[in-house]
Enzyme design. Sequence first.
Site, mmCIF file in Angstrom:
data_model
loop_
_atom_site.group_PDB
_atom_site.id
_atom_site.type_symbol
_atom_site.label_atom_id
_atom_site.label_comp_id
_atom_site.label_asym_id
_atom_site.label_seq_id
_atom_site.Cartn_x
_atom_site.Cartn_y
_atom_site.Cartn_z
ATOM 1 N N TYR A 103 -11.536 -0.681 -0.061
ATOM 2 C CA TYR A 103 -11.583 -0.356 1.378
ATOM 3 C C TYR A 103 -10.352 0.408 1.834
ATOM 4 C CZ TYR A 103 -8.309 -3.592 3.924
ATOM 5 O OH TYR A 103 -7.214 -4.225 4.481
ATOM 6 N N ARG A 104 -9.324 0.424 0.994
ATOM 7 C CA ARG A 104 -8.022 0.930 1.410
ATOM 8 C C ARG A 104 -7.173 0.912 0.160
ATOM 9 N NH1 ARG A 104 -4.622 -3.007 5.483
ATOM 10 N NH2 ARG A 104 -2.739 -1.787 5.699
ATOM 11 N N TYR A 161 0.826 -1.212 0.000
ATOM 12 C CA TYR A 161 0.000 0.000 0.000
ATOM 13 C C TYR A 161 0.863 1.267 0.000
ATOM 14 C CZ TYR A 161 -4.138 -2.881 1.100
ATOM 15 O OH TYR A 161 -5.164 -3.798 1.063
HETATM 16 P P1 FAD Z 1 2.270 2.000 8.968
HETATM 17 O O1 FAD Z 1 2.966 1.778 7.676
HETATM 18 O O2 FAD Z 1 3.043 2.562 10.072
HETATM 19 O O3 FAD Z 1 0.973 2.902 8.765
HETATM 20 C C1 FAD Z 1 -0.105 2.551 7.986
HETATM 21 C C2 FAD Z 1 -0.868 3.800 7.556
HETATM 22 O O4 FAD Z 1 -1.346 4.556 8.670
HETATM 23 C C3 FAD Z 1 -0.071 4.770 6.730
HETATM 24 O O5 FAD Z 1 -0.924 5.276 5.725
HETATM 25 C C4 FAD Z 1 0.307 5.884 7.677
HETATM 26 O O6 FAD Z 1 0.422 7.123 7.041
HETATM 27 C C5 FAD Z 1 -0.828 5.883 8.675
HETATM 28 N N1 FAD Z 1 -0.292 6.143 10.018
HETATM 29 C C6 FAD Z 1 0.621 5.367 10.642
HETATM 30 N N2 FAD Z 1 0.865 5.835 11.859
HETATM 31 C C7 FAD Z 1 0.117 6.941 12.021
HETATM 32 C C8 FAD Z 1 -0.069 7.828 13.107
HETATM 33 N N3 FAD Z 1 0.570 7.634 14.246
HETATM 34 N N4 FAD Z 1 -0.932 8.861 12.956
HETATM 35 C C9 FAD Z 1 -1.599 9.027 11.791
HETATM 36 N N5 FAD Z 1 -1.470 8.196 10.735
HETATM 37 C C10 FAD Z 1 -0.622 7.149 10.849
HETATM 38 N N6 FAD Z 1 -2.653 -5.869 5.967
HETATM 39 C C11 FAD Z 1 -3.747 -6.232 6.654
HETATM 40 O O7 FAD Z 1 -4.452 -5.354 7.187
HETATM 41 N N7 FAD Z 1 -4.083 -7.532 6.777
HETATM 42 C C12 FAD Z 1 -3.338 -8.521 6.250
HETATM 43 O O8 FAD Z 1 -3.638 -9.698 6.429
HETATM 44 C C13 FAD Z 1 -2.186 -8.173 5.513
HETATM 45 N N8 FAD Z 1 -1.404 -9.131 4.948
HETATM 46 C C14 FAD Z 1 -0.294 -8.768 4.246
HETATM 47 C C15 FAD Z 1 0.477 -9.764 3.663
HETATM 48 C C16 FAD Z 1 1.612 -9.448 2.946
HETATM 49 C C17 FAD Z 1 2.455 -10.534 2.334
HETATM 50 C C18 FAD Z 1 1.986 -8.094 2.789
HETATM 51 C C19 FAD Z 1 3.218 -7.709 2.013
HETATM 52 C C20 FAD Z 1 1.231 -7.095 3.373
HETATM 53 C C21 FAD Z 1 0.070 -7.415 4.096
HETATM 54 N N9 FAD Z 1 -0.739 -6.432 4.695
HETATM 55 C C22 FAD Z 1 -1.865 -6.800 5.387
HETATM 56 C C23 FAD Z 1 -0.458 -4.998 4.481
HETATM 57 C C24 FAD Z 1 0.494 -4.364 5.526
HETATM 58 O O9 FAD Z 1 1.702 -5.065 5.561
HETATM 59 C C25 FAD Z 1 -0.075 -4.306 6.941
HETATM 60 O O10 FAD Z 1 -1.339 -3.704 6.941
HETATM 61 C C26 FAD Z 1 0.824 -3.557 7.924
HETATM 62 O O11 FAD Z 1 0.388 -3.808 9.226
HETATM 63 C C27 FAD Z 1 0.824 -2.045 7.695
HETATM 64 O O12 FAD Z 1 2.002 -1.483 8.141
HETATM 65 P P2 FAD Z 1 2.203 -0.810 9.574
HETATM 66 O O13 FAD Z 1 1.295 -1.515 10.521
HETATM 67 O O14 FAD Z 1 3.650 -0.797 9.844
HETATM 68 O O15 FAD Z 1 1.584 0.639 9.400
HETATM 69 C C1 EUG Z 2 -4.142 -9.122 2.782
HETATM 70 C C2 EUG Z 2 -5.337 -8.868 3.421
HETATM 71 C C3 EUG Z 2 -5.765 -7.550 3.548
HETATM 72 C C4 EUG Z 2 -5.007 -6.515 3.036
HETATM 73 C C5 EUG Z 2 -3.813 -6.777 2.408
HETATM 74 C C6 EUG Z 2 -3.381 -8.086 2.291
HETATM 75 C C7 EUG Z 2 -3.756 -10.501 2.618
HETATM 76 C C8 EUG Z 2 -3.030 -10.956 1.597
HETATM 77 C C9 EUG Z 2 -7.906 -8.160 4.355
HETATM 78 O O1 EUG Z 2 -6.927 -7.207 4.158
HETATM 79 O O2 EUG Z 2 -5.480 -5.246 3.149
HETATM 80 C C10 EUG Z 2 -2.765 -12.375 1.374
#
Ligand code: FAD
Ligand code: EUG
Length: 558
Positions: free
Chosen positions: A494-495, A107
């Site tokens: 959704y995102r 993302y």
């Molecule tokens: P960050 O990168 O720190 O922040 C996420 C967002 O929130 C950014 O837009 C940022 O600007 C904003 N933000 C962060 N901190 C603040 C703050 N303090 N105040 C205001 N805004 C802020 N995601 C899922 O939800 N579910 C999954 O199952 C999932 N599976 C994944 C699988 C793979 C293989 C990969 C590569 C990714 C996956 N992701 C998934 C996406 C992502 O990796 C996760 O959502 C991850 O937790 C997001 O990164 P972070 O928590 O470090 O958030």
């Molecule tokens: C995943 C799921 C999410 C997302 C990004 C990645 C899983 C990948 C349901 O939300 O936002 C296998």
Amino acid sequence: MSFSAELKNCALPPHHTQDTLGAAFTELRALLGPENVEIVSTASLDDKSYYDPPKTHDPFHILGQDELVASAVLRPGSTEDVQAIVKLANKHRLPIWPTSIGRNFGYGGAAPRVRGSAVVDLGARMNKVLDLNEPNAFALIEPGVTFLGLYEEIQRRGMKLWVDSPDLGGGSVLGNTLDRGVGYTPYGDHFGTHCGMEVVLPNGEVVRTGMGALPDKNQPTGSANTWQLFPYGFGPFHDGIFTQSNYGIVTKMGVWLMPDPGGYQAFMISFQKDEDLHPAIEIIRPLRIAGILQNTPSIRSATLDLAVGGPRKDYSLTGKPLTSAEIDNAVAKSTTKIGRWSFYGALYGPEAVRDVFWAAIKGAFSKIPGATFHFPSDVPPEKSVLHIREGTLRGLPTFTELEWTNFVPNGSAFFFSPISPVSGDHADRQYKLAKDRCDEFGFDYIGTFTVGMRELHHIVCLVFDRTNEEEKKRAYKMLNLMVQDCADAGYGEYRTHLALMDQIAGTYNWNDNALMKLNETLKDALDPNGIMAPGKSGVWPQAYREVKKRVVSGTSKI
Ligand code: FAD
Ligand code: EUG
């Protein structure tokens, strides 16, 4: 290196010269210490890895590597530091972009929407579990607490509490919640299970939401002891406006934790045919709404589970997306007992409770000819997604699923994530829409449907080679078309990744863009100088409306 040399290769934000940017950094260095203000050179960007994520740019760049890039990385050590950064940003009209851990891979990572924004790396120094309460089952955390970190702290204290992790456990609990992310236990809706925030507004003021607004000098937080127990407080409820938004920087958040249910069993149900998606989803809807499916389950394409097991060349040497026959062949050869679609769920509670749920679930899915039912104990662990999900569905943070991003060389992921009703017809339509575009543009369809309460999150996991500029352009063009295909059919995302924010915001335009008008009204009232994450989710402040015009007219991406 001298200060002016450092500034030479730095990405300039709109409205800035090297001199004005230098003046802002000088004051920020005086505030935070020089070691906590890192100036970013666009000449030496390093994609690094999930395990050591860059805070400077998007490591999975679908645009040019140096397009979505920061001018500096700032590392505050306290809420007061964050307030002071915000005040200096206003003084210098410096755009800032908050990130907690920056593992938002797929993302945009930690990268800002506007080139040259200063990334505020909250997790670097603000990473404490401030409170962990077993009887009331909640935590109060700072931005740098990861799913794994929270899990380990709970284990260290020997508490019988579960976290709810996404597929990868290295992200920030707070950051993931603010992006309205999803996990897979019964607490899978992360925004739904947060409780109370502390937020620094764009003018530097700090607010606490819900019961946090009620002072109590006898509590360690200085707020009422119900801050993490009752989310709504009194009067307008604001927490939602601090998610996917640019109205504030969240510095503390409460999160509800699930008590260990006293028994657990993960399962996989495998479906033999591609067409089984339809009846499977029809069976899932009533079971999920009734709570018989207790967690946030998911139904995954064979390609996703095969990709966890190995790169595409393990399954085909054509160098092209797998054909249907190749997928069937790979599924047949696999020892993991997956099907063309595989459904992953779990049973929670003592054995007697689990037996009742399992009988209902097994009975319902048995109506699909050829469906097979598996527990982890029946499946060899090697390359088995069921074994990984056995951990994930009880909140164990893991990293193995990162493997599927290596399906092609220099593999990178981009998520396209539309929402639909939980119905067989809609799932088919979603699948067909994505699959047809992938076929047309030469990409593998890799996907999963995550089942919320009454909706499907269809996650199309586009894997591409980030070193291949032609392939990236092709992928981006396909994604633009998919946003429009979905909007035309009544589906919205959704995102999203930074690169699609404006287009997707433009599809949520009911009643002459009434929602965006409200978003912009709030933005201009809260952030008159437009310093906080301009462009986030397609919301541009007054000072950037010219930029917005260029973006929306297609003459510029940023
Ligand atoms: P960050 O990168 O720190 O922040 C996420 C967002 O929130 C950014 O837009 C940022 O600007 C904003 N933000 C962060 N901190 C603040 C703050 N303090 N105040 C205001 N805004 C802020 N995601 C899922 O939800 N579910 C999954 O199952 C999932 N599976 C994944 C699988 C793979 C293989 C990969 C590569 C990714 C996956 N992701 C998934 C996406 C992502 O990796 C996760 O959502 C991850 O937790 C997001 O990164 P972070 O928590 O470090 O958030
Ligand atoms: C995943 C799921 C999410 C997302 C990004 C990645 C899983 C990948 C349901 O939300 O936002 C296998």
